[in-house]
Enzyme design. Structure first.
Site, PDB file in Angstrom:
ATOM      1  N   HIS A  67     -39.764 -13.326  -5.651  1.00 32.20           N
ATOM      2  CA  HIS A  67     -40.641 -12.777  -4.610  1.00 32.20           C
ATOM      3  C   HIS A  67     -42.058 -12.676  -5.179  1.00 32.20           C
ATOM      4  O   HIS A  67     -42.244 -12.625  -6.404  1.00 32.20           O
ATOM      5  CB  HIS A  67     -40.147 -11.397  -4.176  1.00 32.20           C
ATOM      6  CG  HIS A  67     -38.956 -11.434  -3.268  1.00 32.20           C
ATOM      7  ND1 HIS A  67     -38.566 -10.358  -2.501  1.00 32.20           N
ATOM      8  CD2 HIS A  67     -38.079 -12.427  -3.003  1.00 32.20           C
ATOM      9  CE1 HIS A  67     -37.494 -10.684  -1.800  1.00 32.20           C
ATOM     10  NE2 HIS A  67     -37.171 -11.932  -2.085  1.00 32.20           N
ATOM     11  N   GLU A  72     -44.214 -10.289  -5.429  1.00 36.09           N
ATOM     12  CA  GLU A  72     -44.505  -9.143  -6.306  1.00 36.09           C
ATOM     13  C   GLU A  72     -43.948  -9.356  -7.711  1.00 36.09           C
ATOM     14  O   GLU A  72     -44.617  -9.060  -8.712  1.00 36.09           O
ATOM     15  CB  GLU A  72     -43.884  -7.857  -5.742  1.00 36.09           C
ATOM     16  CG  GLU A  72     -44.354  -7.472  -4.354  1.00 36.09           C
ATOM     17  CD  GLU A  72     -43.440  -8.015  -3.265  1.00 36.09           C
ATOM     18  OE1 GLU A  72     -43.064  -9.210  -3.321  1.00 36.09           O
ATOM     19  OE2 GLU A  72     -43.122  -7.245  -2.347  1.00 36.09           O
ATOM     20  N   CYS A 118     -39.602  -5.060  -0.677  1.00 36.67           N
ATOM     21  CA  CYS A 118     -38.171  -4.793  -0.510  1.00 36.67           C
ATOM     22  C   CYS A 118     -37.705  -3.887  -1.653  1.00 36.67           C
ATOM     23  O   CYS A 118     -38.484  -3.551  -2.547  1.00 36.67           O
ATOM     24  CB  CYS A 118     -37.385  -6.112  -0.519  1.00 36.67           C
ATOM     25  SG  CYS A 118     -37.330  -6.917  -2.141  1.00 36.67           S
ATOM     26  N   CYS A 174     -38.253  -5.389  -5.186  1.00 39.12           N
ATOM     27  CA  CYS A 174     -39.650  -5.392  -5.622  1.00 39.12           C
ATOM     28  C   CYS A 174     -40.181  -3.974  -5.820  1.00 39.12           C
ATOM     29  O   CYS A 174     -40.948  -3.721  -6.755  1.00 39.12           O
ATOM     30  CB  CYS A 174     -40.499  -6.173  -4.635  1.00 39.12           C
ATOM     31  SG  CYS A 174     -40.087  -7.935  -4.677  1.00 39.12           S
TER      32      CYS A 174
END
Lengths: 151, 151
Positions: B55, B57, B85, B88
């Site tokens: 992801h 991040e 999420c 993260c």
């Protein structure tokens, strides 16, 4: 899944935790198993790698995904020596791990049966079957010994 | 932090989200800022990398930690185009990010103001300051357009 298989996989994860301890990292180890075969393994190494995301579960999931050429570990098992934190539980959901086996509970940092209990959240995108306590005593003893030495 | 700086960093994260969209990945972008300077950047790329943890991040945090030679981003800001999420948000806590700025809310997958609301959990090990909504309309429009095209 026979009892022998369970003992074998718990022991494989524990060996990786011992490797982390020998390197001065918090002793947690993890493997990903696909059709009885280990396809990814990892241990904690955030310090050595300068990577706060380098938890055992993340390392094992990333290795397994590379090995299988996919970003979905549908049908795979994850065996880990400690209850996953929120970051790792989230990664387990993203990876679509079918079954999660963890050894020791983590009331402080765990996010499966403690804290946010992530797989019980209504918004969780995937929920693995969860089995706790296989190989708990050895995994917990290793962590206890590690933190006692650091004091 | 001036309004100009906020606009600049939100735009930098949005540019990375656009890069993800161009590659067929869910358009989310992130940067890590240290003393006004971008030290890490990333966009979603789980498909291309065969890595469910890739992801925006996580990519930005890992890059910043490598750049700064540490596994702690104390004093750093993370700017991201979508509400993080659980995975993260957990990584943000592990990395000790000081301030989190996110653009669009994510009622389905978000874990900051939705779902487990991770930074409000009593067991969370670190809680950044959180600022939501900077650059929200552009980030949300980009996501909406991406998912509309996929249908």
């Amino acid at each position: 899944m026979t009892l022998d298989h369970a003992r074998l996989h718990a022991a494989q994860a524990l060996d990786l935790a011992r490797r982390a301890a020998a390197l001065g990292e918090v002793p947690v180890g993890a493997i990903v198993v696909h059709q009885g075969r280990v396809v990814g393994q990892g241990h904690n190494q955030p310090r050595a790698l300068h990577d706060p995301t380098a938890h055992a579960e993340i390392m094992a999931i990333r290795a397994a995904c590379i090995a299988l050429g996919t970003d979905r570990l549908t049908g795979c098992e994850l065996w880990v020596t400690l209850e996953p934190c929120a970051m790792c539980a989230g990664a387990i959901a993203h990876a679509r791990i079918a079954r999660l086996y963890y050894a020791a509970s983590d009331p402080k940092g765990g996010a499966v049966e403690h804290g946010p209990r992530l797989f019980h959240q209504p918004t969780v995108l995937h929920k693995p079957e969860v089995y706790a306590g296989v190989g708990e005593s050895e995994a917990a003893a290793l962590l206890k010994e590690f933190f006692a030495r650091r004091r």
